[in-house]
Design a protein around this motif. Structure first.
Motif, mmCIF file in Angstrom:
data_model
loop_
_atom_site.group_PDB
_atom_site.id
_atom_site.type_symbol
_atom_site.label_atom_id
_atom_site.label_comp_id
_atom_site.label_asym_id
_atom_site.label_seq_id
_atom_site.Cartn_x
_atom_site.Cartn_y
_atom_site.Cartn_z
ATOM 1 N N THR A 1 14.968 -31.294 49.701
ATOM 2 C CA THR A 1 14.074 -32.399 49.352
ATOM 3 C C THR A 1 14.836 -33.715 49.311
ATOM 4 O O THR A 1 14.314 -34.766 49.716
ATOM 5 C CB THR A 1 13.399 -32.134 47.998
ATOM 6 O OG1 THR A 1 12.709 -30.890 48.047
ATOM 7 C CG2 THR A 1 12.409 -33.233 47.656
ATOM 8 N N LEU A 2 16.075 -33.673 48.832
ATOM 9 C CA LEU A 2 16.878 -34.894 48.766
ATOM 10 C C LEU A 2 17.078 -35.497 50.159
ATOM 11 O O LEU A 2 17.118 -36.725 50.307
ATOM 12 C CB LEU A 2 18.228 -34.604 48.112
ATOM 13 C CG LEU A 2 19.154 -35.811 47.939
ATOM 14 C CD1 LEU A 2 18.510 -36.875 47.044
ATOM 15 C CD2 LEU A 2 20.507 -35.382 47.368
ATOM 16 N N LYS A 3 17.176 -34.658 51.177
ATOM 17 C CA LYS A 3 17.315 -35.179 52.544
ATOM 18 C C LYS A 3 16.090 -36.006 52.936
ATOM 19 O O LYS A 3 16.204 -37.065 53.562
ATOM 20 C CB LYS A 3 17.503 -34.023 53.524
ATOM 21 C CG LYS A 3 18.817 -33.262 53.357
ATOM 22 C CD LYS A 3 18.872 -32.062 54.300
ATOM 23 C CE LYS A 3 20.134 -31.237 54.064
ATOM 24 N NZ LYS A 3 20.165 -30.015 54.920
ATOM 25 N N VAL A 4 14.914 -35.529 52.543
ATOM 26 C CA VAL A 4 13.682 -36.269 52.839
ATOM 27 C C VAL A 4 13.678 -37.600 52.090
ATOM 28 O O VAL A 4 13.315 -38.649 52.640
ATOM 29 C CB VAL A 4 12.447 -35.426 52.455
ATOM 30 C CG1 VAL A 4 11.164 -36.204 52.708
ATOM 31 C CG2 VAL A 4 12.438 -34.108 53.221
ATOM 32 N N VAL A 5 14.096 -37.554 50.827
ATOM 33 C CA VAL A 5 14.145 -38.774 50.013
ATOM 34 C C VAL A 5 15.148 -39.763 50.596
ATOM 35 O O VAL A 5 14.876 -40.970 50.694
ATOM 36 C CB VAL A 5 14.499 -38.423 48.554
ATOM 37 C CG1 VAL A 5 14.731 -39.693 47.733
ATOM 38 C CG2 VAL A 5 13.398 -37.582 47.916
ATOM 39 N N ARG A 6 16.314 -39.270 51.009
ATOM 40 C CA ARG A 6 17.333 -40.153 51.607
ATOM 41 C C ARG A 6 16.805 -40.821 52.874
ATOM 42 O O ARG A 6 17.019 -42.018 53.104
ATOM 43 C CB ARG A 6 18.596 -39.355 51.939
ATOM 44 C CG ARG A 6 19.525 -39.112 50.768
ATOM 45 C CD ARG A 6 20.844 -38.524 51.263
ATOM 46 N NE ARG A 6 21.765 -38.203 50.208
ATOM 47 C CZ ARG A 6 22.600 -39.075 49.637
ATOM 48 N NH1 ARG A 6 22.596 -40.341 50.032
ATOM 49 N NH2 ARG A 6 23.429 -38.684 48.685
ATOM 50 N N ASP A 7 16.127 -40.049 53.702
ATOM 51 C CA ASP A 7 15.601 -40.612 54.948
ATOM 52 C C ASP A 7 14.616 -41.744 54.667
ATOM 53 O O ASP A 7 14.598 -42.751 55.386
ATOM 54 C CB ASP A 7 14.912 -39.520 55.771
ATOM 55 C CG ASP A 7 15.898 -38.551 56.406
ATOM 56 O OD1 ASP A 7 17.104 -38.874 56.448
ATOM 57 O OD2 ASP A 7 15.464 -37.467 56.843
ATOM 58 N N ALA A 8 13.809 -41.579 53.629
ATOM 59 C CA ALA A 8 12.769 -42.573 53.338
ATOM 60 C C ALA A 8 13.315 -43.760 52.551
ATOM 61 O O ALA A 8 13.234 -44.914 52.996
ATOM 62 C CB ALA A 8 11.629 -41.908 52.568
ATOM 63 N N LEU A 9 13.891 -43.501 51.397
ATOM 64 C CA LEU A 9 14.319 -44.587 50.513
ATOM 65 C C LEU A 9 15.705 -45.117 50.855
ATOM 66 O O LEU A 9 16.051 -46.243 50.481
ATOM 67 C CB LEU A 9 14.283 -44.108 49.059
ATOM 68 C CG LEU A 9 12.874 -43.933 48.484
ATOM 69 C CD1 LEU A 9 12.903 -43.137 47.186
ATOM 70 C CD2 LEU A 9 12.219 -45.287 48.247
ATOM 71 N N GLY A 10 16.498 -44.314 51.567
ATOM 72 C CA GLY A 10 17.827 -44.770 51.968
ATOM 73 C C GLY A 10 17.828 -45.600 53.229
ATOM 74 O O GLY A 10 18.864 -46.160 53.606
ATOM 75 N N SER A 11 16.682 -45.701 53.890
ATOM 76 C CA SER A 11 16.610 -46.472 55.135
ATOM 77 C C SER A 11 16.511 -47.971 54.892
ATOM 78 O O SER A 11 16.658 -48.769 55.822
ATOM 79 C CB SER A 11 15.400 -46.011 55.954
ATOM 80 O OG SER A 11 14.194 -46.305 55.256
ATOM 81 N N ILE A 12 16.273 -48.371 53.652
ATOM 82 C CA ILE A 12 16.178 -49.792 53.318
ATOM 83 C C ILE A 12 17.597 -50.365 53.275
ATOM 84 O O ILE A 12 18.464 -49.821 52.579
ATOM 85 C CB ILE A 12 15.466 -49.980 51.966
ATOM 86 C CG1 ILE A 12 14.044 -49.395 52.036
ATOM 87 C CG2 ILE A 12 15.427 -51.449 51.561
ATOM 88 C CD1 ILE A 12 13.356 -49.277 50.690
ATOM 89 N N PRO A 13 17.883 -51.432 54.013
ATOM 90 C CA PRO A 13 19.250 -51.967 54.068
ATOM 91 C C PRO A 13 19.822 -52.256 52.681
ATOM 92 O O PRO A 13 19.145 -52.833 51.822
ATOM 93 C CB PRO A 13 19.082 -53.262 54.878
ATOM 94 C CG PRO A 13 17.888 -53.007 55.744
ATOM 95 C CD PRO A 13 16.965 -52.174 54.899
#
Length: 524
Positions: free
Chosen positions: A332-344
């Motif tokens: 699940t953390l991978k999904v969260v990283r992809d979404a919220l971690g994509s913001i510069p």
């Protein structure tokens, strides 16, 4: 003699009623003389003068039978009673009544945990049970259950739920997680909602709806009855827990954060009550404004950047947690990283990165159901006699709305000489935007400006289509007036219910802008 009494109550009638109440509960459980004991029931955070919401007396019953007797006396003399559970609803009025001279009905003695069921995961509690008390009871018994506390652990489980409070775990919508009430009506009738109305029920705390209309909601944020018992669902202890924080560097990132988090919440990928927290809310837990600038003025951008650097904070700081087996959390953390971690500029932090940081530590505890009091450090932000009232509009989980509310509130706050201390509690489809209007209560000019700012924000939010979900005593009528679709049809219905259930108007007159007939006629 009390400084104020209701217009229709003579001093002789007041003292006679108090004497009769004293005979019911015992002399130690009535306060009627002006002094420190009575003044402890004032609103310590009020933007008004102390006497604005000072009660005339306090009576503390211990059980339903005593409540029934007090209600009979109140009906006989038309004594208005303001019910509190623990009286810790600070920022919204604390233990004080809506009007000076009313009598506080304090239910703190009714603090019994009647049942905790580990098999089904629920508790049945009385009004005086606090989050600390319930947590300690569960720990002592060794039950594998978590509570969902509000930020101040001294608050009432039942009281916070009735005020539509929110928490931090997957059970963060407290009213959604209640199941079954016992209520004493103004005439002394005792009823139980849902399955509780069935004699020898086996399912009172298991099924919310019962048979027929669901009435629980009319006893929340209202003055239609005195709730004396409530069932609360408790979260089974999960096999794993992974709290995390993400910092973002720019104010405008709020838009992207909100857009990214919406599908994660609607799909319950992020299962708990997540929070997007502004910089100064975070900073106020561990520092003060005076350390970074003029203690009487909003901080400039240069000071904000210094705070970010000193404390490894962002302009926005997103908190959430994952629960379950480790492989599931990792995926699940991978999904969260992809979404919220994509913001510069996004930076992820975990427990090993921030342990010992007060802001991190208290939220990590809250997201795993451990009550604490750390958030009260915020009142130190302005120095002096720090206090706050909370302006709490609801927002869609949409970036455009989040930015509109933030810019509106921050601009107005700075205009009136206050910092923006705010956070967004992210629900499934909405956000509770809480702006903590923090001021020095010893400064009369700050109190005046706080009142003026709050009134401006109510008007501007309503004009933009945003309504508050709860408020301080001083603003209940004004906010009730904004819920005026179809010529105020909803509040007209509230008043019809009030007149039918409480014809003498003894229960919490003015609560959420709901007044008994005779007081509405006085205003007219």
């Amino acid at each position: 003699m009390p400084k104020a009494l209701p217009d229709w109550l003579t001093p002789q009638q007041f003292w006679q009623a108090v004497d009769e109440m004293r005979a019911v509960v015992g002399k130690d459980w009535v306060i009627s003389e002006d002094g420190p004991a009575l003044r402890s029931y004032r609103d310590a955070f009020s933007p008004e003068e102390d006497d604005t919401f000072l009660p005339s007396a306090v009576v503390a019953p211990d059980g339903v039978e005593q409540i029934q007797k007090i209600l009979k006396i109140a009906n006989d003399y038309r004594v208005p009673l303001w019910t509190i559970s623990s009286g810790k609803n600070f920022a919204y009025g604390g233990p004080a009544p809506r009007k000076a001279g009313h009598v506080v009905l304090d239910l703190k003695r009714m603090n019994r945990i009647l049942e905790v069921n580990e098999e089904f995961g629920y508790a049945l509690v009385e009004p005086g049970v606090t989050y600390f008390q319930l947590y300690e009871y569960i720990q002592k018994k060794g039950y594998k259950l978590w509570i969902d506390p509000a930020a101040p652990g001294w608050g009432s489980v039942l009281g916070n739920t009735l005020e539509h409070g929110v928490g931090y775990t997957p059970y963060g919508d407290h009213f959604m997680m209640h199941c079954g009430m016992e209520v004493v009506l103004a005439d002394g009738t005792v009823l139980r909602t849902g399955q509780g109305s069935l004699p020898d029920t086996q399912c009172w705390q298991l099924f919310q709806y019962g048979f027929g209309p669901v009435l629980d909601g009319i006893f929340s944020q209202s003055n239609f009855g005195v709730v004396t018992k409530m069932g609360m669902w408790l979260m089974p202890e999960p096999p794993g827990y992974m709290p995390f924080m993400i910092t973002y560097e720019r104010e405008e990132d709020l838009h992207a954060i909100t857009e990214a988090v919406r599908p994660l919440k609607v799909s319950m990928t992020i299962p708990n009550a997540a929070f997007t927290v502004g910089l100064l809310w975070e900073a106020s837990i561990k520092t003060t404004r005076a350390q970074y600038g003029d203690p009487k003025k909003p901080l400039p951008d240069s000071a904000l950047k210094k705070i970010m650097s000193d404390h490894k904070l962002g302009m926005w700081n997103f908190y959430a947690a994952l629960y379950g087996p480790k492989p599931m959390m990792d995926n699940t953390l991978k999904v969260v990283r992809d979404a919220l971690g994509s913001i510069p500029g996004a930076k992820f932090y975990f427990d090993e990165d921030r342990k010992g940081d007060p802001s991190w530590d208290y939220r990590v505890k809250l997201m795993r159901g451990i009550p604490n009091m750390t958030e009260f450090n915020m009142t130190n932000w302005v120095g002096g006699s720090g206090a706050h009232v909370d302006f709490s509009p609801i927002s869609p989980t949409r970036g455009e709305d989040a930015m509109r509310q933030y810019q509106m509130i921050k601009t107005r706050a700075n205009e009136y000489g206050f910092d923006y201390l705010g956070e967004f509690a992210v629900g499934w489809r909405d956000m509770h935007h809480v702006f903590s209007l923090t001021f020095d209560r010893a400064d009369a000019d700050e109190r005046r400006r706080a009142r003026e700012l709050f009134n401006v924000l109510i008007d501007e939010a309503a004009k933009a289509g945003y309504g508050e979900y709860r408020t301080h005593l001083a603003f209940m009528d004004k906010i009730a007036g904004t819920y005026n679709w179809n010529d105020g049809a909803l509040w007209k219905l509230h008043h019809r219910l009030k007149d039918a259930l409480d014809p003498n108007g003894i229960l919490a007159p003015g609560k959420m802008g709901i007044w008994p007939r005779h007081m509405r006629e006085e205003e007219a």
